[in-house]
Design an enzyme around this catalytic site. Structure first.
Site, PDB file in Angstrom:
ATOM      1  N   HIS A   1       0.797  -1.304   0.146  1.00 36.75           N
ATOM      2  CA  HIS A   1       0.059   0.180   0.089  1.00 36.75           C
ATOM      3  C   HIS A   1       1.018   1.370   0.156  1.00 36.75           C
ATOM      4  O   HIS A   1       0.719   2.132  -0.737  1.00 36.75           O
ATOM      5  CB  HIS A   1      -1.035   0.186   1.289  1.00 36.75           C
ATOM      6  CG  HIS A   1      -1.822  -1.087   1.406  1.00 36.75           C
ATOM      7  ND1 HIS A   1      -2.072  -1.784   2.537  1.00 36.75           N
ATOM      8  CD2 HIS A   1      -2.842  -1.521   0.630  1.00 36.75           C
ATOM      9  CE1 HIS A   1      -3.041  -2.610   2.327  1.00 36.75           C
ATOM     10  NE2 HIS A   1      -3.670  -2.500   1.131  1.00 36.75           N
TER      11      HIS A   1
ATOM     12  N   LYS B   1     -18.014  -5.389   8.608  1.00 37.63           N
ATOM     13  CA  LYS B   1     -16.569  -6.333   8.803  1.00 37.63           C
ATOM     14  C   LYS B   1     -16.211  -5.612  10.226  1.00 37.63           C
ATOM     15  O   LYS B   1     -16.029  -4.388  10.264  1.00 37.63           O
ATOM     16  CB  LYS B   1     -15.706  -5.897   7.750  1.00 37.63           C
ATOM     17  CG  LYS B   1     -16.032  -6.842   6.606  1.00 37.63           C
ATOM     18  CD  LYS B   1     -14.807  -6.825   5.858  1.00 37.63           C
ATOM     19  CE  LYS B   1     -14.766  -7.715   4.425  1.00 37.63           C
ATOM     20  NZ  LYS B   1     -13.899  -7.550   3.739  1.00 37.63           N
TER      21      LYS B   1
ATOM     22  N   ARG C   1      -2.000  -6.137  -8.596  1.00 37.12           N
ATOM     23  CA  ARG C   1      -1.159  -7.198  -8.204  1.00 37.12           C
ATOM     24  C   ARG C   1      -0.986  -8.278  -9.137  1.00 37.12           C
ATOM     25  O   ARG C   1       0.117  -8.824  -9.332  1.00 37.12           O
ATOM     26  CB  ARG C   1      -1.496  -7.750  -6.777  1.00 37.12           C
ATOM     27  CG  ARG C   1      -1.165  -6.853  -5.629  1.00 37.12           C
ATOM     28  CD  ARG C   1      -1.843  -7.489  -4.231  1.00 37.12           C
ATOM     29  NE  ARG C   1      -3.166  -7.741  -4.468  1.00 37.12           N
ATOM     30  CZ  ARG C   1      -4.191  -8.160  -3.465  1.00 37.12           C
ATOM     31  NH1 ARG C   1      -3.613  -8.302  -2.311  1.00 37.12           N
ATOM     32  NH2 ARG C   1      -5.305  -8.100  -3.973  1.00 37.12           N
TER      33      ARG C   1
ATOM     34  N   SER D   1      -3.370  -7.236   3.290  1.00 32.96           N
ATOM     35  CA  SER D   1      -3.470  -7.047   4.762  1.00 32.96           C
ATOM     36  C   SER D   1      -3.983  -8.445   5.224  1.00 32.96           C
ATOM     37  O   SER D   1      -3.460  -8.744   6.283  1.00 32.96           O
ATOM     38  CB  SER D   1      -4.356  -5.970   4.827  1.00 32.96           C
ATOM     39  OG  SER D   1      -4.032  -4.808   4.578  1.00 32.96           O
TER      40      SER D   1
END
Length: 159
Positions: free
Chosen positions: A17, A41, A90, A127
């Protein structure tokens, strides 16, 4: 003034990040880091804790502003007159999802999305993966800024 936003949950912020934010900060006058609030969440870190960690690890950039948001990212952008979203990719699998989001965001508001290929060093990094490995005692110190690694270690020690 050229402005962009780097959105995400950042629970916690990783070196991947940070690499994207650093690269965006060289291209834009102001980079807003938008920490997403997802009521459904339960994060490891509170939104306020994430904001503070991000502020500390981006302080040297000099042009990064960090705040939370909920709702549509394009509304966040409209409220702050931000014409561009910067997203790290990614892998090809990221592109499929992010392209749909970019097209929707542009259709809703005209906001452009710029894709930045992730540094190969961080191409596997998320993460969630960091938290999982750290939970089981794996060494993730090389994947996080030292301050964030310290906070993660402390938080997991509390559990």
């Amino acid at each position: 003034m050229r402005r962009a936003v780097c959105p995400g949950s950042f629970d916690p912020i990783t070196n991947g990040h940070l690499d994207i934010i650093a690269r965006a900060s060289k291209l834009y006058d102001v980079v807003h880091v938008a920490v997403m609030i997802n009521q459904s969440k339960q994060g490891l870190f509170t939104v306020e804790e994430r904001i503070e960690l991000i502020r500390q690890v981006t302080a040297d950039f000099g042009n990064v502003e960090v705040e939370s948001f909920h709702g549509l990212l394009v509304d966040f952008c409209k409220q702050r007159d931000i014409p561009a979203i910067v997203k790290g990719l990614r892998a090809v699998s990221d592109f499929d999802y992010e392209l749909q989001m970019a097209q929707m965001n542009n259709g809703l508001s005209g906001v452009e999305t710029l894709f930045v290929p992730t540094n190969p060093t961080y191409s596997f990094l998320s993460s969630s993966l960091v938290k999982e490995v750290a939970t089981w005692g794996g060494d993730v110190s090389h994947l996080l800024p030292p301050l964030v690694h310290e906070a993660l270690t402390q938080r997991l020690g509390e559990k």
